[in-house]
Structures are given as structure tokens and as C-alpha cells.
Design an enzyme around this catalytic site. Structure first.
Site, PDB file in Angstrom:
ATOM      1  N   HIS A 345      70.468  84.827  72.236  1.00  0.00           N
ATOM      2  CA  HIS A 345      69.919  84.848  73.553  1.00  0.00           C
ATOM      3  C   HIS A 345      68.746  85.844  73.669  1.00  0.00           C
ATOM      4  O   HIS A 345      68.308  85.778  74.730  1.00  0.00           O
ATOM      5  CB  HIS A 345      71.167  84.883  74.756  1.00  0.00           C
ATOM      6  CG  HIS A 345      71.120  84.239  76.035  1.00  0.00           C
ATOM      7  ND1 HIS A 345      69.677  83.822  76.508  1.00  0.00           N
ATOM      8  CD2 HIS A 345      71.870  83.671  76.838  1.00  0.00           C
ATOM      9  CE1 HIS A 345      69.869  83.036  77.682  1.00  0.00           C
ATOM     10  NE2 HIS A 345      71.328  82.950  77.710  1.00  0.00           N
ATOM     11  N   ARG A 572      48.431  30.365  31.637  1.00  0.00           N
ATOM     12  CA  ARG A 572      48.915  31.636  32.059  1.00  0.00           C
ATOM     13  C   ARG A 572      50.403  31.741  31.895  1.00  0.00           C
ATOM     14  O   ARG A 572      51.106  31.083  32.336  1.00  0.00           O
ATOM     15  CB  ARG A 572      48.401  32.229  33.386  1.00  0.00           C
ATOM     16  CG  ARG A 572      48.871  33.678  33.613  1.00  0.00           C
ATOM     17  CD  ARG A 572      48.195  34.228  35.020  1.00  0.00           C
ATOM     18  NE  ARG A 572      46.714  34.029  34.977  1.00  0.00           N
ATOM     19  CZ  ARG A 572      45.876  34.748  34.185  1.00  0.00           C
ATOM     20  NH1 ARG A 572      46.518  36.018  33.599  1.00  0.00           N
ATOM     21  NH2 ARG A 572      44.522  34.769  34.238  1.00  0.00           N
ATOM     22  N   SER A 635      43.941  21.233  29.445  1.00  0.00           N
ATOM     23  CA  SER A 635      43.223  21.643  30.715  1.00  0.00           C
ATOM     24  C   SER A 635      43.801  23.351  30.905  1.00  0.00           C
ATOM     25  O   SER A 635      44.890  23.573  30.327  1.00  0.00           O
ATOM     26  CB  SER A 635      43.744  20.843  31.887  1.00  0.00           C
ATOM     27  OG  SER A 635      43.314  21.443  33.122  1.00  0.00           O
ATOM     28  N   LEU A 637      44.351  24.317  33.785  1.00  0.00           N
ATOM     29  CA  LEU A 637      45.220  24.003  35.047  1.00  0.00           C
ATOM     30  C   LEU A 637      46.248  22.971  35.085  1.00  0.00           C
ATOM     31  O   LEU A 637      47.121  23.173  34.332  1.00  0.00           O
ATOM     32  CB  LEU A 637      44.421  24.386  36.278  1.00  0.00           C
ATOM     33  CG  LEU A 637      43.318  25.497  36.273  1.00  0.00           C
ATOM     34  CD1 LEU A 637      42.358  25.187  37.486  1.00  0.00           C
ATOM     35  CD2 LEU A 637      43.999  26.790  36.410  1.00  0.00           C
ATOM     36  N   ASP A 670      49.400  29.830  41.634  1.00  0.00           N
ATOM     37  CA  ASP A 670      49.368  29.862  43.148  1.00  0.00           C
ATOM     38  C   ASP A 670      48.218  29.120  43.705  1.00  0.00           C
ATOM     39  O   ASP A 670      48.529  28.410  44.609  1.00  0.00           O
ATOM     40  CB  ASP A 670      49.627  31.283  43.402  1.00  0.00           C
ATOM     41  CG  ASP A 670      48.591  32.234  43.000  1.00  0.00           C
ATOM     42  OD1 ASP A 670      47.975  32.084  41.976  1.00  0.00           O
ATOM     43  OD2 ASP A 670      48.115  33.132  43.858  1.00  0.00           O
ATOM     44  N   ALA A 671      47.113  29.303  43.264  1.00  0.00           N
ATOM     45  CA  ALA A 671      45.881  28.888  43.795  1.00  0.00           C
ATOM     46  C   ALA A 671      45.789  27.421  43.183  1.00  0.00           C
ATOM     47  O   ALA A 671      45.392  26.642  44.117  1.00  0.00           O
ATOM     48  CB  ALA A 671      44.813  29.549  43.330  1.00  0.00           C
ATOM     49  N   ALA A 672      46.225  27.057  42.052  1.00  0.00           N
ATOM     50  CA  ALA A 672      45.936  25.816  41.585  1.00  0.00           C
ATOM     51  C   ALA A 672      47.060  24.826  42.433  1.00  0.00           C
ATOM     52  O   ALA A 672      46.674  23.509  42.609  1.00  0.00           O
ATOM     53  CB  ALA A 672      46.336  25.587  40.180  1.00  0.00           C
TER      54      ALA A 672
END
Length: 733
Positions: A345, A572, A635, A637, A670-672
């Protein structure tokens, strides 16, 4: 050295070590006997203390000394026990007579049972019993001295009761995530201690202590927040001791760092590996008597500290502890915890202490983004549960709330994948308005209430907490799934039966299998990168989990008795799949890297190794085998997609009619997947009877480096609904 100087040095040490002074005194006594009995980290402190007191220290017993004639040993000092002490004992001893008293008759009206046993007291045994007097030593002696010293500190105590339900619910979410991830647990003490640190950063007036400089009173404001944690330590003789090591510079830590520091201090305390620095310099302390059921306590303050927080038991209010859990949940009565702040305190006023506890209260019920910060520090990809008032519903209208729960279940089936943690490259706390409890007229007070589920999870009724746990395990973890667009109710029901189950951790062998495949994929890519620097490569780096996933598909195909698995993929990751799935030898792959071709080969050079296919045999962990065919792909892809479907249909036509024993697996980029028309055409052809193959597994490797779409593009997620096919979105982590 004068007695006043000795007292002054003792007081200064007490300020430095506070409640841990008893331990320092025990180590000092051992050090005076032989320094080797004490860890060397304590030696500088005790050497300084000996220099101040002018005490001659003995050489370590193990130290070498110059050869000299042995001195005669001093005569042994007689040990005087308490029993041999000739000084009179001031405690009075009761005298009794040797005549045994008569047994008193049992009153006629006193109820007795047939099995009652009436015992008499043997007063001869009482004559031999005397009071036992044990001198205080070590910790007990230092504790008594500290308590006498604490009487000079004028203290007061503030008390505040905090609702603990939100802390309990968010702790469940945190520990469930840690159980699925890196392991470990977060305790209530962790959360309370972190709230104390956060509140001290906002109200630094509580991080202070009283001292005297040149006889003048001063208030010392430490530069750092050093949080002392009271730890109960069992001793070999069955007694217990209390140590208060500190977490230093806590104001500079995030919650994850604080959690590591806290567990490290506790671990070293249990192992007896704490040093002098761990005990010194605590500016505020936390004690937890609630662990043994104490409602709240008023601890004593030691010199060098102006505030100590006590956390009481986590319990329902006493007047409701006899009620059933169901009644408590229906009434919206949750557990509470009582916090006390005992303060000096002279430097802290009551209003300041009350404001500090109020701030801790606000943080523990989610104020100032308290739980959001904890979730972010632990990388928990979901929003925490938020504080809200209970929504009252009349008993006659209870069906309305049940319908809201049914609506919540359906929403998770439709939108749950939007909250799944499937992005390994970016951390964020995931949420969706449709998946919030508040959007369905529910709050966290409903978590412990029971609702009719209509068979969800194989049960008729469940707590909302259990319902949410199953929904999040099924749709919002590291795999998101879309299937509610399928129009056939039988197919939707099949998915629900397979998916809507509590999380089950893979067994030890399954985990080792996944780890071994990840190691194989990682080691293969690392070797190629190191050995063939500068050569054209289409690496699987960042998506090595593809190998584990394909391995899992082949295991299931083997167990289900399929005839063959046919795989087609882009460049890939092709070499990795060839080596670790299809069984192509490393020697063949390395010769192709080095330009060594077969004499009859007319396929040229360069990236020809990524065009080649192979045939092999896959062996499952249980010993089962299945042929594997990896189609050649000229190819870069997706041109091979339709080719593989034709190959599979031709293989199936050689079998009996209606048997689809060859499983086609297409691995896309993913893109193809979203950008090339051949993918769309292949999917369209799959609906024609003449081109049907019984179903195809599409694995999309989403490493967010596609060349034809942006990372924010929905991509393949928008395609399967067109053909009434389910879509799963796993994370690659």
C-alpha cells in the site's frame, strides 16, 4: 563486521531473492562446508557474500593442497540432542492417576445399533505421550524469518471473480490444434500469466516496489517485467517446498516465446537445475492455490515486490455445485475463477490494483484481441471463440434452436472447405460469416447444451461442442472437401458417413510410412539439385507430399484388389514419381541425366527424360503388389490426359464386362488444370458411355507458381461441380 552490517546485508539479499531466500541460505550453509557441494553458478554470489562478511572459506575437498605433515584431528564435538538438553522444558506435562476410571453406563434413551462397538481409552498410553518439539531448519526457518519480515510490509488485497467459460472453450480449441500438430498443452495458468503481462504493459504502475535509499523512501520502477512463478516442489522426505523462479524480460516476448520460457523454467525447477539468476529480480509473482481447490488466497508480500496475484479454483459458484451439468448449461451458468491482488500500500493504491484486475478480467474474456494474438502466435489457422451474451429461448420455442443447429451442420457441409487450412505459404486466421455461431442465432453459451442431430455422427443427440468438433475435423482442417453439389442423395449420404467422424491420429506405422516417402522425395530432389547443377529440371520441391498421396492411393488400390493403376502426369515431379512410386531405378534416371541413351533410341536429348514412361510393380507395406503403368507424355502439360483414359479403357475392355479393375490417376498442375482446354474436354468425355472408365483420381499439385493463372484464381475448385464430382483440397504441409 558489525551486527548492523550483517543485518543490512541480509535485508539486501532478501530484496534480491524474495521468497527464494530460504533456498539461498541452505546453499550458503553447504558452500561454507565445501564449495563443491554447490553448483559453480552460485560461487560468485557466495564469494561476494563471504567477502562482505569477512568469512574465511574452506578449500574444496577435492582440491589439491601442498604436501605437509598431517595435523592432528580435533577432538570430536559431542552432539547434544533435544532429549539430552539439561535445560528445563517450559511446556507443562499433564499428570494422571494410575487408577482406571469406571466405564460410564450408556443412557437408556441413547440409540445404539447391534453392530456398534464401544471402545475405552487406555490412559496408560496417554501418560507416555508428550509434545514433540522440532526446531525449524532450512526452508522452514527461512520461511518463518521471511514471514516475520513480511509483517513490516503494509499490504491490502483486491479480489475479483472472473467468468472462465470463454477461457475454457478457447483453451480446448488451442489444445486440440496442438494435439494434431506439434504436441504440448496450454494451461489456464499460462493464459492468466500472459494476461498479467499484457495488463502490466498497459498499466506499468503495478510493476513497482518500495525501497529506501540513504534512509529515504523511494518507489523503484524496474526496467523489465520479470514474472515469478510459484512452483510446488515435493521433497524426498515427503514434505513440500515452494520456489519462485522468474521469467525475465517478459514484456518483449510473444505468447509462443513466453510458453517456451515458462515450460523451460518449470522443467529446470523439477530437475533442480535452476541458477541464482532464475531466482533473483522478480518484479511480480503469480501463485496458483486453486490447483488444490482453494477458492482464493491472500499471500504475503516479500521485500523487493509490491504485487502478487493469486489464482483460485476453477469451479462453478458454490450455490450451484449440486446442480446437474445439463441444468447448469440450460441456465447459462459457467465456471468462475477468483483472482486476488495483494499489493504494497505504500506504492500501489487500491484503485490502481482494482483497475489492474479489471484489465486482466477484460483480457480473459477476449478484450483487445487477447485470444486472436495467442492464436496468431501459435499459428492456429482459425478465429477464436468470442464473448457474447446468451440468447434466451422459451421452452416452447426450443425446436427453433434445434433447427438452427441443423442449419449450421448443413452450412459446414456446403461451406466448410472455405475455412480449411490448405495454404502452406501464408498464415491467416480463417473464418467465414456463414460458419460463425452468431450467424445462426447461437453463442458459445450453447456449446454445453444438448441438441437433436438427426443421426449426425452416428448419434441421436450431441452437445453443440461435440457437433462443432466433428464438423471442423471433417471439413475445416488440412483437407477441405466439396460434395454437396452432387444431386444423388445416396452419394451425398455416403460421403457424410465416411467423413463426419472425430479426428483419429494415424497409427505409428502409418506415420513412419508417410515420413519415409517424404524423405525419399526430398532426398531425391536434393541430390539432383546438387549433382546436376545447371541442367534442366522440373522439380517437385514444395510439393513432396504428392509422393505420399500417390503412395496412399496405390495402397488403397492394392487392398481393394484392383488389377492395375495407370498414372499420367506433366513434367513437374515426374522423375520423383518414376523413382519412388513406379520403381524405376536411380541408375536409369542418372544415366539419362548424363546423356547416355540406348543405342536404338531415337527420342533425342534435353528434357527427354521427362517424356519417358515406365512399367513396374508397386509393393504395399503389407506385402501386397499391383502393376503400375506410367504413361509417356511428349507434352510439358496436359496432352496426356485423354491418352491415358484411352489406354485405361483399352485395358478394361480386355477384362470381363462391367469390371473397372484398372484405376486411372491423373496428376495435374494447378494452373494447367484450370487453363488448358484438354482437361475440360477429357472431363466432358468421361460422361459418355463409350469413354467411361469407372472413375478417375485427379491429383492437382497446387504450388502456386503456375504460369497461366494467378494464385488468387479459384482454379480447379470451380470445375468438378459441372460433372457432379466431389473435390478435395488437401494442404501440402
Amino acid at each position: 563486521m558489525s551486527d548492523n552490517d550483517t543485518v543490512k546485508a541480509s535485508a539486501e539479499a532478501s530484496v534480491e531473492f524474495g521468497a527464494n531466500e530460504w533456498l539461498v541460505d541452505e546453499l550458503w550453509t553447504l558452500y561454507q562446508k565445501d564449495p563443491l557441494l554447490v553448483e559453480k553458478s552460485w560461487w560468485p554470489l557466495f564469494e561476494s557474500r563471504a567477502a562482505q562478511a569477512g568469512t574465511a572459506l574452506p578449500a574444496p575437498v577435492g582440491a589439491s593442497a601442498p604436501e605437509s605433515a598431517p595435523e592432528p584431528a580435533p577432538p570430536p564435538t559431542p552432539v547434544v540432542s533435544m532429549a539430552d538438553d539439561p535445560s528445563p522444558i517450559t511446556s507443562p506435562i499433564a499428570k494422571t492417576t494410575s487408577i482406571a476410571p469406571k466405564e460410564q453406563p450408556i443412557p437408556a434413551e441413547a440409540p445404539t445399533s447391534p453392530t456398534a462397538i464401544i471402545t475405552t481409552v487406555d490412559e496408560s498410553a496417554e501418560e507416555a505421550a508428550t509434545d514433540q518439539i522440532n526446531p525449524l531448519k532450512g526452508m522452514a526457518k527461512a520461511l518463518a524469518a521471511n514471514m516475520d519480515q513480511s509483517l513490516t510490509v503494509p499490504t491490502a488485497t483486491s479480489v475479483r471473480t472472473v467468468p472462465a467459460k470463454l477461457m475454457i472453450d478457447n483453451r480446448i480449441v488451442i489444445n486440440n490444434h496442438l494435439r494434431r500438430a506439434r504436441g504440448g498443452k496450454v494451461s489456464f495458468t499460462h493464459l492468466i500469466a500472459w494476461a498479467m503481462i499484457k495488463a502490466l504493459k498497459e498499466l506499468p504502475s503495478q510493476n513497482v516496489f518500495y525501497d529506501e535509499v540513504e534512509g529515504k523512501p523511494v518507489a523503484v520502477h524496474p526496467a523489465n517485467i520479470n514474472l515469478g512463478i510459484a512452483i510446488d516442489m515435493p521433497k524426498p522426505d515427503g514434505t513440500r517446498s515452494l520456489v519462485v523462479p522468474g521469467i525475465k524480460r517478459a514484456q518483449h516476448m510473444g505468447f509462443a516465446d513466453f510458453l517456451v520460457a515458462y515450460e523451460d523454467v518449470v522443467k529446470r525447477a523439477r530437475e533442480g537445475a535452476l541458477t541464482a539468476d532464475d531466482y533473483a529480480g522478480n518484479t511480480i509473482s503469480l501463485t496458483n492455490p486453486g490447483g488444490i481447490g482453494t477458492e482464493h488466497s491472500v499471500p504475503r508480500l516479500m521485500r523487493g515486490q509490491a504485487c502478487i496475484i493469486g489464482a483460485g479454483a476453477l469451479e462453478y459458484p458454490a450455490e450451484f455445485q449440486g446442480s446437474s451439468k445439463r441444468i447448469l448449461a440450460d441456465l447459462g451458468i459457467g465456471k468462475t475463477i477468483t483472482l486476488t491482488s495483494t499489493y504494497d500500500h505504500r506504492v500501489i493504491q487500491g484503485a490502481g490494483s482494482g483497475e489492474y484486475l479489471k484489465k486482466v478480467h477484460e483480457l480473459l474474456i477476449g478484450g483487445d484481441g487477447f485470444y486472436e494474438e495467442i492464436f496468431a502466435s501459435l499459428r492456429i489457422p482459425y478465429m477464436p471463440i468470442h464473448w457474447a451474451e446468451d440468447i434466451a429461448v422459451d421452452t416452447a420455442d426450443h425446436v427453433n434452436k434445434t433447427s438452427r443447429v441443423q442449419e449450421l451442420i448443413n452450412t459446414f457441409r456446403v461451406r466448410g472447405h472455405l475455412m480449411a487450412d490448405i495454404d502452406p505459404l501464408e498464415y491467416r486466421q480463417r473464418s467465414h460469416p456463414d460458419l460463425e455461431l452468431e450467424s445462426h442465432g447461437l453463442t458459445f453459451w450453447d456449446l454445453d447444451r444438448e441438441f437433436v442431430t438427426g443421426g449426425f455422427g452416428g448419434r441421436r443427440t450431441m452437445l453443440l461442442r461435440e457437433i462443432l468438433g466433428v464438423l471442423r475435423d471433417s471439413y475445416c482442417r488440412t483437407i477441405g472437401i466439396e460434395y454437396m453439389h452432387i444431386q444423388d442423395p445416396e452419394q451425398r449420404r455416403w460421403f457424410q458417413e465416411k467423413l463426419e467422424k472425430p479426428y483419429e491420429k494415424p497409427d505409428h506405422d502409418a506415420q513412419l510410412r508417410i515420413l519415409s516417402k517424404l524423405n525419399q522425395a526430398e532426398a531425391f530432389e536434393t541430390f539432383l539439385q546438387t549433382k546436376y547443377v545447371g541442367q534442366k529440371r522440373f522439380s517437385l520441391e514444395g510439393a513432396e507430399s504428392t509422393v505420399s498421396m500417390v503412395d496412399e492411393i496405390l495402397q488403397a488400390a492394392t487392398e481393394d484388389g484392383l488389377d492395375e493403376v495407370a498414372i499420367a502426369m506433366a513434367h513437374r515431379g515426374r522423375l520423383n514419381v518414376l523413382a519412388n512410386i513406379a520403381g524405376k531405378t536411380y541408375g536409369q534416371i542418372f544415366r539419362e541425366f548424363e546423356g547416355t541413351q540406348d543405342v536404338g533410341s531415337v527420342q533425342g536429348s534435353g528434357d527427354v527424360k521427362y517424356h519417358l514412361g515406365t512399367e513396374g510393380v508397386y509393393t504395399s507395406p503389407t506385402g501386397g503388389q499391383i502393376p503400375v503403368y506410367l504413361a509417356a507424355n511428349p507434352s510439358h502439360l496436359e496432352a496426356v490426359d485423354g491418352v491415358l483414359e484411352g489406354i485405361v479403357r483399352a485395358k478394361q475392355d480386355r477384362k470381363e464386362i462391367g469390371r473397372f479393375g484398372v484405376l486411372p490417376v491423373l496428376i495435374h498442375g494447378d494452373a494447367a488444370m484450370a487453363g488448358q482446354g484438354v482437361v475440360l474436354e477429357t472431363l466432358q468425355m468421361s460422361q459418355l458411355r463409350a469413354y467411361r472408365t469407372g472413375g478417375t483420381m485427379h491429383v492437382i499439385v497446387n504450388n502456386q507458381v503456375g504460369f497461366t493463372t494467378l494464385p488468387t484464381t479459384p482454379g480447379p475448385r470451380s470445375m468438378p461441380p459441372t460433372w457432379q464430382r466431389p473435390s478435395r483440397h488437401p494442404s501440402s504441409t
